[in-house]
Enzyme design. Sequence first.
Site, PDB file in Angstrom:
ATOM      1  N   LYS A 262      50.331  58.214  80.925  1.00 33.92           N
ATOM      2  CA  LYS A 262      49.089  58.221  80.145  1.00 33.92           C
ATOM      3  C   LYS A 262      48.869  59.651  79.639  1.00 33.92           C
ATOM      4  CE  LYS A 262      44.637  58.495  79.286  1.00 33.92           C
ATOM      5  NZ  LYS A 262      44.670  59.638  78.358  1.00 33.92           N
TER       6      LYS A 262
ATOM      7  N   GLU B 271      47.108  68.283  90.380  1.00 33.13           N
ATOM      8  CA  GLU B 271      47.295  69.679  89.955  1.00 33.13           C
ATOM      9  C   GLU B 271      46.090  70.010  89.089  1.00 33.13           C
ATOM     10  OE1 GLU B 271      49.661  71.620  90.883  1.00 33.13           O
ATOM     11  OE2 GLU B 271      51.111  70.210  91.701  1.00 33.13           O
TER      12      GLU B 271
ATOM     13  N   CYS C  13      46.883  76.561  82.984  1.00 35.91           N
ATOM     14  CA  CYS C  13      46.239  76.379  84.296  1.00 35.91           C
ATOM     15  C   CYS C  13      46.337  77.625  85.156  1.00 35.91           C
ATOM     16  CB  CYS C  13      46.842  75.188  85.020  1.00 35.91           C
ATOM     17  SG  CYS C  13      48.608  75.324  85.258  1.00 35.91           S
TER      18      CYS C  13
ATOM     19  N   GLU D 276      36.127  77.739  85.781  1.00 34.92           N
ATOM     20  CA  GLU D 276      37.258  77.817  84.869  1.00 34.92           C
ATOM     21  C   GLU D 276      36.777  77.605  83.432  1.00 34.92           C
ATOM     22  OE1 GLU D 276      40.047  74.512  84.698  1.00 34.92           O
ATOM     23  OE2 GLU D 276      41.681  75.951  84.752  1.00 34.92           O
TER      24      GLU D 276
HETATM   25  P1  NAD Z   1      40.957  66.166  81.911  1.00 32.76           P
HETATM   26  O1  NAD Z   1      40.804  65.949  83.369  1.00 32.76           O
HETATM   27  O2  NAD Z   1      39.793  66.015  81.043  1.00 32.76           O
HETATM   28  O3  NAD Z   1      42.063  65.202  81.309  1.00 32.76           O
HETATM   29  C1  NAD Z   1      43.348  65.116  81.862  1.00 32.76           C
HETATM   30  C2  NAD Z   1      43.850  63.706  81.721  1.00 32.76           C
HETATM   31  O4  NAD Z   1      43.027  62.842  82.507  1.00 32.76           O
HETATM   32  C3  NAD Z   1      43.818  63.163  80.297  1.00 32.76           C
HETATM   33  O5  NAD Z   1      44.983  62.397  80.062  1.00 32.76           O
HETATM   34  C4  NAD Z   1      42.597  62.271  80.307  1.00 32.76           C
HETATM   35  O6  NAD Z   1      42.663  61.217  79.389  1.00 32.76           O
HETATM   36  C5  NAD Z   1      42.639  61.736  81.720  1.00 32.76           C
HETATM   37  N1  NAD Z   1      41.347  61.225  82.190  1.00 32.76           N
HETATM   38  C6  NAD Z   1      40.102  61.637  81.815  1.00 32.76           C
HETATM   39  N2  NAD Z   1      39.163  60.901  82.448  1.00 32.76           N
HETATM   40  C7  NAD Z   1      39.818  60.023  83.236  1.00 32.76           C
HETATM   41  C8  NAD Z   1      39.395  58.996  84.138  1.00 32.76           C
HETATM   42  N3  NAD Z   1      38.118  58.720  84.342  1.00 32.76           N
HETATM   43  N4  NAD Z   1      40.355  58.293  84.790  1.00 32.76           N
HETATM   44  C9  NAD Z   1      41.661  58.568  84.612  1.00 32.76           C
HETATM   45  N5  NAD Z   1      42.123  59.502  83.747  1.00 32.76           N
HETATM   46  C10 NAD Z   1      41.199  60.225  83.076  1.00 32.76           C
HETATM   47  O7  NAD Z   1      41.600  67.629  81.794  1.00 32.76           O
HETATM   48  P2  NAD Z   1      42.010  68.378  80.462  1.00 32.76           P
HETATM   49  O8  NAD Z   1      40.794  68.996  79.906  1.00 32.76           O
HETATM   50  O9  NAD Z   1      42.848  67.516  79.596  1.00 32.76           O
HETATM   51  O10 NAD Z   1      43.001  69.497  81.054  1.00 32.76           O
HETATM   52  C11 NAD Z   1      42.562  70.757  81.373  1.00 32.76           C
HETATM   53  C12 NAD Z   1      42.549  70.929  82.882  1.00 32.76           C
HETATM   54  O11 NAD Z   1      43.862  70.752  83.417  1.00 32.76           O
HETATM   55  C13 NAD Z   1      42.162  72.322  83.290  1.00 32.76           C
HETATM   56  O12 NAD Z   1      41.277  72.248  84.369  1.00 32.76           O
HETATM   57  C14 NAD Z   1      43.475  72.952  83.715  1.00 32.76           C
HETATM   58  O13 NAD Z   1      43.379  74.021  84.594  1.00 32.76           O
HETATM   59  C15 NAD Z   1      44.186  71.807  84.311  1.00 32.76           C
HETATM   60  N6  NAD Z   1      45.627  72.058  84.358  1.00 32.76           N
HETATM   61  C16 NAD Z   1      46.210  72.215  85.587  1.00 32.76           C
HETATM   62  C17 NAD Z   1      47.577  72.473  85.693  1.00 32.76           C
HETATM   63  C18 NAD Z   1      48.248  72.634  87.036  1.00 32.76           C
HETATM   64  O14 NAD Z   1      49.464  72.560  87.107  1.00 32.76           O
HETATM   65  N7  NAD Z   1      47.508  72.830  88.102  1.00 32.76           N
HETATM   66  C19 NAD Z   1      48.343  72.539  84.525  1.00 32.76           C
HETATM   67  C20 NAD Z   1      47.699  72.372  83.293  1.00 32.76           C
HETATM   68  C21 NAD Z   1      46.335  72.112  83.231  1.00 32.76           C
END
Ligand code: NAD
Length: 494
Positions: free
Chosen positions: A188, A264, A299, A398
């Site tokens: 997804k 993550e 991240c 963040e």
């Molecule tokens: P997000 O949580 O908004 O979205 C991530 C994914 O989750 C998307 O595919 C989204 O559609 C899905 N999602 C959203 N709501 C959901 C739900 N209710 N149920 C299931 N899936 C759902 O995050 P984002 O804004 O896309 O990404 C940024 C975040 O990711 C930042 O916090 C960043 O630090 C983190 N990040 C972490 C790493 C790591 O390796 N630790 C790497 C990259 C990004």
Amino acid sequence: MNQSNIDALRTQAVPFRAHLIDGKLLPASDNGRMDVLSPIDGQLLTQVARGTAADMQAAIASARASFEDKRWAGQPPAARKKVLLKWADLIEANALELAVLGVRDNGTEIGMALKAEPGSAAGTIRYYAEALDKIYGEVAPTSSDILGLIHKEPVGVVGAIIPWNFPMMIGAWKLGPALAMGNSVVLKPAETASLSLMRMAELALEAGLPPGVLNAVTGEGAVVGETMGLSMDVDVLVFTGSGATGRRLMEYSARSNMKRVYLELGGKSPNIIFADAPDLSEAAKVAAAGIFRNAGQVCVAGSRLLIETCIHDEFVAEVTRVAEGMRVGDPLSLETAIGAVNSESQLKQNLGFVVTARAEGGEVVTGGERILQETGGYFMSPTIVTGVTPGSTLAQKEVFGPVLGVTPFASDDEAVLIANSTVYGLAGAVWTSSLARAHRMIRDVRTGVMHVNTYGGADNTVPLGGVGQSGNGHDKSMHAIEKYINLKTAWIKL
Ligand code: NAD
């Protein structure tokens, strides 16, 4: 790679992107579509299927069927390896198209995208392809009338939810080990960056992955992501994204089949500069790159700069000089150092953090604004805020944007105290010429990755994972394999 190759692709029409279910490209069950806006100019790039719960259920059913009939898990390791190596080759062969498509979708500067996206994704798939026939079970040290065997089995159906900042790289971190170990997968991608990852998934089938083994559904997290999270037929959920979504996934698991959930999440990583750093001007360059590349949407970004008091002013001046020299703009230009912010809502959120930082006593020494508005794109100047107190919003939350908060410290103990004063623990760095100090910092800073005299750049050979609210489990390296296997004991009376 030269600019004219990139320019030849920059305006190419991008066709509607359907789901990939059971080896077929399918529209949403209700024909729903979502607009994809490019962050480069805010214009419509294409549409993707707006997945329904039924679409996600069909994808999960397809993955389950493919796992049960062993069309992938039952193949000899050498055969699985061949397919995955071919897939890596296809990603590399299509690297430029994939990178440009990804940049038009998510705004990362092309120089970084070429390396970090198709380049890194192909490398990761290859790493796990080559590993898969080198993973053995175990024989337990039992008494002589017993044979104790420990088998490593695939878990079944893996659900992978991916964010928008590096869709192919992070996608490969999950898909590589999951498929190498014989699992079937439902992917997804994120709403605002699904195109390159969907194309990459399609290439897996071209490489010979049997239909149904890798399915991919686009759409809203709250609809298709939630359906995946609540499914009784997904065995393991792997996720990269925000803490808020991670928390929801754990709830979904508890409310359904108690599937294993690996998260993550975000970070607020400290970059600690001591006066005895071997090269302060190199430290300033790397510190700026460590927060501003990909517009801070990384991240592990070093978003908190902790500077020893005696060099605070000169170091801030140097980082500011470097930041002001970084070219912000057209992500498809090889000259660009900082591309677009991924979406308008993310840009607004970034600017909101600057307002709050000012209100809480911080001084914005450079940046803090939306720029290049005439392009229609979402661009922000690299922003440095000094006088950020450890308890303030900018030190604690963040941003996930190009905003660096600066805090002085007077001693090693104070540096550690400040470094450890958030709920996160993803990455960090220390700059020093003292071996003893470097090792003390590695030991005392609570984090998953600690750099010394550098920032970022770790390859596939080492794990990436956080502590605290930065998550659990690890991507990359052989340690990632553990997420995608079950251990089974065979206790045999001889
Ligand atoms: P997000 O949580 O908004 O979205 C991530 C994914 O989750 C998307 O595919 C989204 O559609 C899905 N999602 C959203 N709501 C959901 C739900 N209710 N149920 C299931 N899936 C759902 O995050 P984002 O804004 O896309 O990404 C940024 C975040 O990711 C930042 O916090 C960043 O630090 C983190 N990040 C972490 C790493 C790591 O390796 N630790 C790497 C990259 C990004």
